[in-house]
Design a protein around this motif. Structure first.
Motif, PDB file in Angstrom:
ATOM      1  N   UNK A 159      36.187  28.241  34.538  1.00 10.25           N
ATOM      2  CA  UNK A 159      35.482  27.675  35.699  1.00 10.25           C
ATOM      3  C   UNK A 159      36.392  27.427  36.898  1.00 10.25           C
ATOM      4  N   UNK A 160      37.692  27.223  36.663  1.00  4.81           N
ATOM      5  CA  UNK A 160      38.601  26.928  37.779  1.00  4.81           C
ATOM      6  C   UNK A 160      39.234  28.182  38.372  1.00  4.81           C
ATOM      7  N   UNK A 161      38.631  29.324  38.118  1.00  2.00           N
ATOM      8  CA  UNK A 161      39.237  30.576  38.532  1.00  2.00           C
ATOM      9  C   UNK A 161      38.845  30.963  39.953  1.00  2.00           C
ATOM     10  N   UNK A 162      39.830  31.341  40.756  1.00  2.00           N
ATOM     11  CA  UNK A 162      39.607  31.863  42.107  1.00  2.00           C
ATOM     12  C   UNK A 162      39.109  33.297  42.029  1.00  2.00           C
ATOM     13  N   UNK A 163      39.737  34.089  41.183  1.00  2.00           N
ATOM     14  CA  UNK A 163      39.344  35.481  40.956  1.00  2.00           C
ATOM     15  C   UNK A 163      39.914  35.929  39.620  1.00  2.00           C
ATOM     16  N   UNK A 164      39.286  36.925  39.017  1.00  2.00           N
ATOM     17  CA  UNK A 164      39.715  37.454  37.733  1.00  2.00           C
ATOM     18  C   UNK A 164      41.019  38.242  37.927  1.00  2.00           C
ATOM     19  N   UNK A 165      42.104  37.844  37.268  1.00  2.00           N
ATOM     20  CA  UNK A 165      43.371  38.559  37.453  1.00  2.00           C
ATOM     21  C   UNK A 165      43.492  39.838  36.635  1.00  2.00           C
ATOM     22  N   UNK A 166      42.599  40.058  35.661  1.00  2.00           N
ATOM     23  CA  UNK A 166      42.766  41.187  34.750  1.00  2.00           C
ATOM     24  C   UNK A 166      42.722  42.552  35.442  1.00  2.00           C
ATOM     25  N   UNK A 196      43.635  31.280  38.175  1.00  2.00           N
ATOM     26  CA  UNK A 196      43.046  29.945  38.095  1.00  2.00           C
ATOM     27  C   UNK A 196      43.868  28.929  38.874  1.00  2.00           C
ATOM     28  N   UNK A 197      43.246  27.796  39.151  1.00  2.00           N
ATOM     29  CA  UNK A 197      43.973  26.722  39.821  1.00  2.00           C
ATOM     30  C   UNK A 197      44.985  26.077  38.880  1.00  2.00           C
ATOM     31  N   UNK A 211      49.948  34.176  41.325  1.00  2.00           N
ATOM     32  CA  UNK A 211      48.751  33.334  41.255  1.00  2.00           C
ATOM     33  C   UNK A 211      47.801  33.742  42.366  1.00  2.00           C
ATOM     34  N   UNK A 212      46.584  34.125  41.991  1.00  2.00           N
ATOM     35  CA  UNK A 212      45.568  34.478  42.978  1.00  2.00           C
ATOM     36  C   UNK A 212      45.110  33.229  43.715  1.00  2.00           C
ATOM     37  N   UNK A 213      45.080  33.316  45.036  1.00  2.00           N
ATOM     38  CA  UNK A 213      44.681  32.180  45.875  1.00  2.00           C
ATOM     39  C   UNK A 213      43.850  32.713  47.043  1.00  2.00           C
ATOM     40  N   UNK A 214      43.231  31.790  47.763  1.00  2.64           N
ATOM     41  CA  UNK A 214      42.536  32.148  49.005  1.00  2.64           C
ATOM     42  C   UNK A 214      43.169  31.373  50.155  1.00  2.64           C
ATOM     43  N   UNK A 215      43.298  32.057  51.313  1.00  4.17           N
ATOM     44  CA  UNK A 215      43.872  31.376  52.472  1.00  4.17           C
ATOM     45  C   UNK A 215      42.802  30.587  53.203  1.00  4.17           C
ATOM     46  N   UNK A 218      39.511  32.217  53.698  1.00  2.00           N
ATOM     47  CA  UNK A 218      38.794  32.667  52.517  1.00  2.00           C
ATOM     48  C   UNK A 218      39.233  34.011  51.983  1.00  2.00           C
ATOM     49  N   UNK A 219      40.271  34.607  52.577  1.00  6.38           N
ATOM     50  CA  UNK A 219      40.747  35.905  52.106  1.00  6.38           C
ATOM     51  C   UNK A 219      41.521  35.749  50.797  1.00  6.38           C
ATOM     52  N   UNK A 220      41.379  36.738  49.926  1.00  4.86           N
ATOM     53  CA  UNK A 220      42.037  36.714  48.630  1.00  4.86           C
ATOM     54  C   UNK A 220      43.447  37.292  48.729  1.00  4.86           C
ATOM     55  N   UNK A 221      44.374  36.645  48.063  1.00  7.59           N
ATOM     56  CA  UNK A 221      45.748  37.138  48.032  1.00  7.59           C
ATOM     57  C   UNK A 221      46.517  36.516  46.895  1.00  7.59           C
ATOM     58  N   UNK A 222      47.827  36.695  46.920  1.00  9.26           N
ATOM     59  CA  UNK A 222      48.685  36.199  45.850  1.00  9.26           C
ATOM     60  C   UNK A 222      49.729  35.229  46.380  1.00  9.26           C
ATOM     61  N   UNK A 223      49.948  34.176  45.624  1.00  9.05           N
ATOM     62  CA  UNK A 223      51.138  33.344  45.783  1.00  9.05           C
ATOM     63  C   UNK A 223      52.179  33.941  44.855  1.00  9.05           C
ATOM     64  N   UNK A 224      53.319  34.361  45.410  1.00 11.30           N
ATOM     65  CA  UNK A 224      54.295  35.141  44.662  1.00 11.30           C
ATOM     66  C   UNK A 224      55.577  34.346  44.474  1.00 11.30           C
TER      67      UNK A 224
END
Length: 590
Positions: A159-166, A196-197, A211-215, A218-224
């Protein structure tokens, strides 16, 4: 689950055929031992303390029921320990005898792979052919390359997932497999990814953590992050980019690895991991990566850009199973809760082993592989078959290996929880101990590994035997106990709330205890390595020292304060004093 294309299938089968040819040439003397060694390692075949060890890749931890049954067949037909070899070798080392010898067994690792410890090399090609029938292999589970990519075991269902990383993990798997620049790095290279958060993938402890995050728009990206790792020098990864657009993630990883490949130490394997380079160079490493990334994008044309079409193609393999599409009424959830009222053990299991799902009608269920008289993460052939049956019956044919060496069923109907609990209990997988003391992590240690300084499994077993009362475990509360047989930290002792490290002193086994480590999960807080609390303990003293530490915690905690929070509040001194008193008492009694 991702399904291999015809190209994928053909590639894995041809790789198995190549290995058979290499094995046959080695057996008849046309290939020297020195020439064969890197070839077997590139396919996951090690030679350990007593026998060969095979490491099978399980990308992002997902296993189908068909794959589980093949793993069970391998355990049953090929993983057959030689008691005489084990007895002689153990006696020579002053180690434990065959009373603990696991037979026909697989082992779940902390990076969600599967290992076998007793398959003879002469049968290795047959095993590789068998794995290929279900799209499995050991490619890049060894060597100085990008290893199997690990993931949050709740990927796609949390439930705490921003986007599916698979889908991203799968695209990266395809890209890194046999990439020529990634096959001969200064040292091995490990990537973990979560969407996930809560970080359930321990990303800060990896060479690259994503870690997948949104700025803010609302754009999807990665915290690296990069440069994390355990071993001799535990280091928390350095933040490289707060936000990187998802399309460029492979271009950026290419830049990270190119700079590492260019400057990483090759003269000293103990200083060759990327963590050493990042720690030594600091901002200069980040600047060099940014410049390399600019060159890749501007001059090379961003060759590894992920297109929306490619992402959607791969995402199509990760849609929820049709069988478990959300259609059940909330009455089924209420029914599960009502059943708990009449079954105290079931209610305890619901609390500890069952997690919320993004679909309100479904649940995520953990099958515990931490049990008395069985090493953490071990699974016999029969148990693997049972898990396959449970996955087919309750989870759309899918199971997942966790980084804590358990197995998750990700697609369980809430209305079927009681039936699953009854079946799991009959099979011995329903211990309600998830995240409690006996849900410990342990590497194979000196019983198998040639690198280990001490055995980890007898220590794990002794602690498990002492803490069998679930009421006592519940009272102690959530706690991470991690045990490693050597400084390489395959048991992740650095990140344990309590860590146990085996060390060698004058040919004898001793154990250091660390406190305050964290893997970055919600129950642990910010990732950090634990600190050693004193001189080493003998194997016999370790359970007493753990008990003394826990007694100190129970005396010092405030209200329902967790162990890790108490350690951080009061400091290490009272725990060190109580643990060291065990050694003094042992010396006096001796």
């Amino acid at each position: 689950m991702y399904r291999y294309t015809e190209f994928d299938k053909s590639f894995v089968k041809s790789r198995a055929a190549q290995f058979r040819d290499q094995l046959e040439r080695w057996q008849d003397g046309r290939l020297s031992e020195d020439a064969f060694r890197p070839l077997r390692l590139q396919n996951g075949w090690y030679v350990q303390r007593h026998a060969p060890m095979l490491r099978v890749a399980v990308p992002y931890g997902e296993l189908s029921s068909a794959q589980l049954r093949v793993l069970a067949r391998i355990a049953r037909d090929y993983d057959d320990p030689d008691p005489d070899v084990y007895r002689v070798a153990s006696a020579a080392q002053g180690k434990l005898g065959t009373e603990r010898l696991p037979t026909h067994c697989a082992h779940f690792t902390t990076r969600t792979n599967v290992q076998f410890n007793w398959i003879p090399l002469e049968k290795s090609a047959d095993v590789m052919d068998l794995l290929a029938t279900v799209d499995m292999h050991g490619i890049q589970t060894s060597g100085n390359c990008i290893r199997n990519i690990s993931c949050d075991e709740r990927a796609g269902v949390a439930p705490d997932e921003v986007a599916d990383p698979r889908p991203f993990a799968e695209i990266m798997r395809q890209w890194t497999t046999l990439h020529p620049e990634f096959a001969f790095l200064p040292r091995k290279f490990k990537i973990a990814i979560t969407g996930a958060s809560e970080d359930r993938a321990a990303t800060a402890w990896h060479d690259v953590g994503l870690q997948l995050v949104r700025n803010e728009t609302g754009e999807l990206g990665f915290r690296v992050s990069a440069g994390g790792g355990m071993g001799r020098t535990p280091v928390i990864a350095t933040l490289m980019r707060e936000f990187l657009p998802w399309q460029h993630i492979m271009n950026y990883i290419e830049a990270i690895v190119r700079v590492y490949n260019r400057y990483g130490r090759r003269d000293n394997k103990y200083k060759a991991r990327i963590k050493i380079l990042v720690k030594a160079e600091g901002q200069r490493y980040i600047d060099d990566v940014d410049e390399e990334f600019r060159q890749i994008v501007e001059h090379d044309g961003a060759p590894h850009l992920i297109t929306p079409a490619e992402l959607e193609r791969v995402r199509a393999s990760f849609v929820p199973p049709a069988l478990h599409a959300s259609h059940a009424s909330h009455a089924s959830v209420d029914e599960a809760e009502a059943n708990a009222n009449g079954h105290p053990l079931f209610a305890r299991w619901l609390q500890r082993n069952v997690a919320q799902h993004k679909d309100p009608a479904l649940r995520i269920v953990t099958l515990s592989f931490k049990r008395l008289l069985q090493s953490p993460g071990d699974a016999t052939a029969d148990q693997l078959d049972i898990v396959a049956d449970l996955a087919d019956r309750f989870s759309a044919g899918e199971a997942r290996v966790t980084h804590t060496q358990n197995v998750v069923l990700p697609w369980v109907r809430a209305s079927e929880l009681l039936a699953l609990w009854q079946a799991a209990r009959e099979a011995g997988f329903a211990s309600a101990n998830v995240q409690l003391l006996t849900d410990m992590i342990a590497c194979p240690g000196g019983d198998f590994c040639a690198l280990a300084n001490a055995r980890s499994l007898p220590v794990a077993q002794a602690i498990t035997e002492r803490y069998q009362d679930l009421d006592e475990l519940d009272d102690i509360g959530e706690i991470d106990l991690h045990i490693s047989g050597c400084i390489n930290s395959c048991g992740h002792h650095h990140s344990g709330h309590i860590g146990v490290l085996g060390v060698d002193k004058d040919g004898r086994e001793w154990y250091q205890i660390t406190l305050g480590g964290s893997d970055g999960s919600a129950t642990s807080g910010a990732p950090q390595p634990g600190k050693v609390i004193g001189p080493s303990f003998s194997a016999a003293e370790v359970p007493d020292a753990i008990e003394a530490i826990l007694t100190t915690y129970r005396d010092a905690r405030e209200h329902d304060e967790r162990f890790i929070d108490t350690v951080r509040r009061v400091g290490l001194t009272p725990f060190k004093t109580s643990a060291n008193a065990v050694r003094v008492n042992e010396e006096v009694s001796a």
